[in-house]
Design an enzyme around this catalytic site. Structure first.
Site, PDB file in Angstrom:
ATOM      1  N   HIS A  29       0.834  -1.205   0.000  1.00  0.00           N
ATOM      2  CA  HIS A  29       0.000   0.000   0.000  1.00  0.00           C
ATOM      3  C   HIS A  29       0.872   1.260   0.000  1.00  0.00           C
ATOM      4  O   HIS A  29       0.565   2.231  -0.686  1.00  0.00           O
ATOM      5  CB  HIS A  29      -0.908   0.031   1.236  1.00  0.00           C
ATOM      6  CG  HIS A  29      -1.864  -1.105   1.331  1.00  0.00           C
ATOM      7  ND1 HIS A  29      -1.678  -2.166   2.193  1.00  0.00           N
ATOM      8  CD2 HIS A  29      -3.020  -1.361   0.663  1.00  0.00           C
ATOM      9  CE1 HIS A  29      -2.686  -3.010   2.072  1.00  0.00           C
ATOM     10  NE2 HIS A  29      -3.505  -2.560   1.151  1.00  0.00           N
ATOM     11  N   GLN A  56     -18.340  -6.864   0.311  1.00  0.00           N
ATOM     12  CA  GLN A  56     -17.512  -7.643  -0.606  1.00  0.00           C
ATOM     13  C   GLN A  56     -16.988  -8.946   0.000  1.00  0.00           C
ATOM     14  O   GLN A  56     -16.236  -9.661  -0.646  1.00  0.00           O
ATOM     15  CB  GLN A  56     -16.351  -6.792  -1.140  1.00  0.00           C
ATOM     16  CG  GLN A  56     -15.245  -6.491  -0.154  1.00  0.00           C
ATOM     17  CD  GLN A  56     -14.206  -5.548  -0.752  1.00  0.00           C
ATOM     18  OE1 GLN A  56     -14.453  -4.352  -0.901  1.00  0.00           O
ATOM     19  NE2 GLN A  56     -13.055  -6.083  -1.116  1.00  0.00           N
ATOM     20  N   VAL A 174       4.184  -5.827  -4.464  1.00  0.00           N
ATOM     21  CA  VAL A 174       5.439  -5.782  -3.688  1.00  0.00           C
ATOM     22  C   VAL A 174       5.603  -7.136  -2.997  1.00  0.00           C
ATOM     23  O   VAL A 174       4.636  -7.697  -2.473  1.00  0.00           O
ATOM     24  CB  VAL A 174       5.406  -4.633  -2.657  1.00  0.00           C
ATOM     25  CG1 VAL A 174       6.661  -4.624  -1.797  1.00  0.00           C
ATOM     26  CG2 VAL A 174       5.247  -3.296  -3.376  1.00  0.00           C
ATOM     27  N   SER A 183       0.505  -9.201   1.626  1.00  0.00           N
ATOM     28  CA  SER A 183      -0.957  -9.262   1.742  1.00  0.00           C
ATOM     29  C   SER A 183      -1.325  -9.055   3.202  1.00  0.00           C
ATOM     30  O   SER A 183      -0.608  -9.514   4.104  1.00  0.00           O
ATOM     31  CB  SER A 183      -1.447 -10.638   1.283  1.00  0.00           C
ATOM     32  OG  SER A 183      -2.785 -10.837   1.703  1.00  0.00           O
TER      33      SER A 183
END
Ligand code: PAF
Length: 283
Positions: A29, A56, A174, A183
């Protein structure tokens, strides 16, 4: 750096560069926020949203246990160059009683049989929240991570149709030094799961050396299952539409469109996704 909770808190920040997130921020991020800062220069604002979007998640337990780390997230955003963290409560994003604006899903969200197959309803929730966040933040540019390759394709298609005033950019995945894609879910991996998770990167590298999509898919499955990963999909697709190549058994030919190898699987109980250009060396 400003922390905004509602539309009033965002006053004066329209027209900037926007990085939507669900928080639990990491270096992946941070690289998107730095890219946003570079694109914004000194004149446009950079806004990062931190909102764990209930619509979601297919599994309510997954939503409940999604990490909430706002203080650390705000510190990372400030250090990476953001001007504002937008962290709205659910009722600001989804006002009670207001009609739900659910955008029509583009084909990228329904046809590939990848995330759409294994996470039913997921892209409806993503499109709904992204559209709502665009209406609240009013950015001119939004940046998404390439680790969620299908999501980026879905959002690009939706934005081109519904919000052409927002330019969609992506930033590269990344990785840790050993190849594991960063993650927010990595924190749930046991040491054993983490060893298995390394096979996602290994499978993508193996795929890059195969000559046909079908051979690449078979090779990825071998690597993943050999490492104990439960494979949901290991696919080689057209990078743009995510549809299969016309003849997956044929070796790649010069005029073929760019390809993408994409994986989803479970390392222990943790669902991970990853992807890479196919064959290797392409954008
Ligand atoms: O990629 C994510 O973190 C989310 O799907 C997004 C785009 C912020 C929408 O909730």
């Amino acid at each position: 750096m400003r922390v905004a909770r509602d539309a009033e808190g965002l006053a004066g920040l329209a027209g900037g560069v926007f990085v939507p997130t669900m928080g639990a921020l990491h270096e992946g991020h941070a690289s998107l926020i730095r890219a946003a800062r570079a694109r914004a220069g000194g004149s446009l604002p950079v806004v990062v949203s931190v909102f764990v979007n209930p619509t979601q998640f297919n599994d309510p337990a997954d939503y409940e246990r999604y990490p909430r780390t706002l203080d650390a997230d705000a510190a990372l955003c400030g250090a990476a160059g953001a001007d504002c963290v937008f962290s709205p409560p659910t009722e600001v994003v989804y006002p009670p009683g207001a009609p739900a604006l659910v955008p029509a899903l583009p084909p990228e969200a329904t046809e590939p049989g990848l995330e759409d197959r294994f996470r039913p309803g997921h892209f409806a929730g993503v499109c709904r929240v992204v559209r709502r966040l665009f209406d609240l933040v009013r950015p001119s540019v939004a940046i998404f991570g390439e680790k969620d390759w299908q999501q980026a394709a879905v959002v690009r298609a939706m934005a081109a149709r519904d919000t052409p005033w927002v330019e969609i950019l992506t930033g590269p995945t990344v990785r840790e030094a050993d190849g594991l894609a960063l993650s927010s879910r990595n924190r749930f991996l046991t040491a054993e799961d983490r060893r298995a998770a390394l096979s996602l990167g290994a499978a993508l590298r193996t795929a890059g050396r195969e000559r046909s999509p079908a051979d690449a898919e078979a090779a990825m499955r071998r690597v993943l299952t050999g490492a104990g990963v439960t494979v949901e999909y290991a696919a080689v697709r057209r990078a743009d539409s995510l549809l299969p190549f016309a003849d997956p058994a044929s070796p790649r030919a010069g005029g073929d469109p760019p390809g993408r190898a994409l994986i989803a699987g479970l390392a222990g109980a943790v669902r991970l996704i990853d992807n890479a250009a196919w064959p290797g060396g392409q954008a």
